[in-house]
Design a protein around this motif. Structure first.
Motif: not given
Length: 481
Positions: A349-353
């Protein structure tokens, strides 16, 4: 419960696992490549500066000072030989991610079967990015984890798969190499000794210990060559002397831990929760091995003394192996996916954000990126207003500026912690500022009162320096004629 083992004939099993493990390695590389060109951390910049000065002929631990062993600096020298800019240093992160992905796969396979190895590879490919633990930076803990985890993999394969003594010798050498990356890299040594106990074979003990001794002996001989007193003080002595003092007592440690607790929890808790379910799946020997491995990581974290988030990169490989065992230990497919999701989704999620963010938002989110960009602008001003032979001083911990500006430091301690712990560090700093050979520029990244509440440094700066400019809100002072 006995171990969940899935052991087909070795060649057939290797062929079956090769593709998914190779795919995990590719994912590990792809997830880390975007950070090749984000800003270096303060530690990376300081290590790069010291490695560059060493390569230029400065005497390590004397002309240029660092409280880290030579293996870390040799690694930085090798990477800077590829290219002198920051991306080559981050190439080390990409390589470390790929190597660790394979190593945890080998350990998981050796302890709990092929499926555990494959799952461990995929989990580490993602979890190892560890954005809240600065896993995309080439910190000492990551550098120590590479040889120590490979060492453990070789020891496990010797123990569980009947490999030759050369595998154990290699495990010993790499366990020793880990200690030359960072003093807390004791994982490989402790786990290797446990494996020898579990194997109940006395003859291989000298083989392993001789392997451990080789890199340590090489480091010690270099320490003798540069001056044993300076070498010992930098790596061990000053930390021992500081124990119990204001810079290294229980109160300071608790304060440091509390300050970093949020990031540490975000980085560790998801995989830790999953890993707790893995103990019941393993056999007794594997439980002991992983217990000692985690205990070694705990010791390593406490040896550091400041509880920075990147210290917690060290136990991640062990937690990932244990989490992989937990995943394969449940029968229902949807539960396996759920456990894997608990461990990996926070990082994903952090990477996708990051993808839809503006460049400014992305820089503020990625650890050190915005700070390094600021320092690059300050470094450009330093280069424009000084000559190549001029010395500078950054008060007190923004060591990346020395590397970015390509200017030599006039004071050995590039970070604030040694100033807190070394008794003569502050008097030496004041003497440097008042000396006829004082630095041409002083960059006030930290207010003088925060370093010296007595006001001594502020008085020295007022007496011997005058304001030159301010860049990004950071005052730069020039020495009086």
């Amino acid at each position: 419960m006995s171990a969940v083992l899935d052991r087909p004939p070795p060649r057939a099993g290797l062929r079956a696992a090769a593709a998914p493990i190779a795919a995990a390695v590719v994912v590990a590389v792809l997830l880390r490549v975007p950070f090749l060109f984000t800003g270096l951390s303060t530690d990376e910049g300081g290590y790069a500066y010291v490695a560059r000065q060493w390569a230029r002929g400065d005497l390590l631990y004397s002309d240029v000072w660092l409280d880290r062993p030579q293996g870390l600096l040799l690694t930085y020298r090798a990477l800077l030989a590829i290219d002198e800019s920051g991306w080559a240093i981050r190439l080390g992160v990409v390589l470390a991610g790929a190597i660790l992905t394979v190593a945890v796969a080998a350990i998981g396979w050796g302890l709990a079967g092929r499926a555990a190895g494959v799952v461990a590879a995929w989990l580490y490919a993602v979890v190892g990015v560890a954005p809240h633990l600065e896993g995309m930076t080439l910190n000492g803990e990551l550098l120590a984890s590479v040889p120590s985890t490979v060492s453990i993999a070789l020891a496990v394969l010797w123990w569980r798969r009947g490999r030759s003594l050369w595998w154990l010798a290699g495990a010993g050498v790499l366990a020793g190499v880990a200690l030359t990356m960072k003093q807390s890299g004791i994982d490989g040594v402790l786990v290797g000794l446990l494996v020898l106990v579990l194997a109940r074979r006395g003859k291989p003990v000298p083989v392993f210990l001789a392997g451990v001794a080789l890199p340590l002996l090489a480091s010690a001989l270099h320490g003798l060559a540069v001056g044993w007193s300076a070498y010992w003080t930098a790596l061990v002595g000053y930390q021992l002397s500081a124990l119990g003092g204001s810079g290294s007592n229980a109160s300071t440690r608790w304060t440091d831990l509390g300050r970093q607790a949020g990031d540490i929890a975000l980085g560790v808790v998801p995989v830790l929760l999953v890993s707790l379910l893995g103990w019941r799946v393993l056999d007794r020997g594997a439980r002991r091995l992983l217990g000692v491995w985690l205990f070694a990581g705990f010791i390593g974290i406490n040896l550091g003394g400041s509880y920075w988030p990147h210290y917690f990169v060290q136990p991640l490989p062990a937690l990932v192996v244990l989490a992989a065992v937990a995943v394969i230990g449940v029968r229902a497919g949807w539960r396996r996916w759920a456990l894997a999701a608990v461990a990996t989704v926070p990082t994903l999620v952090w990477l996708a954000a990051l993808v839809p963010m503006s460049p400014g938002g992305r820089a503020d989110t990625i650890p050190y990126d915005a700070l390094a960009a600021r320092d690059d602008r300050i470094a450009a001003v330093i280069r424009a207003s000084t000559g190549p032979d001029d010395r500078i001083y950054v008060l007190e911990s923004e060591a990346y500026l020395y590397f970015a500006a390509d200017r030599e430091a006039s004071y050995p301690y590039l970070w604030g912690k040694p100033i807190d712990k070394i008794p003569d560090a502050l008097p030496r700093l004041r003497a440097m500022l008042a000396s006829p050979q004082r630095p041409v520029l002083v960059v006030l990244d930290t207010p003088p009162a925060a370093v010296d509440p007595s006001g001594g440094i502020a008085a020295d700066l007022a007496a011997y320096y005058h304001p030159e400019t301010t860049v990004e809100g950071v005052p730069i002072l020039r020495a009086n004629p």
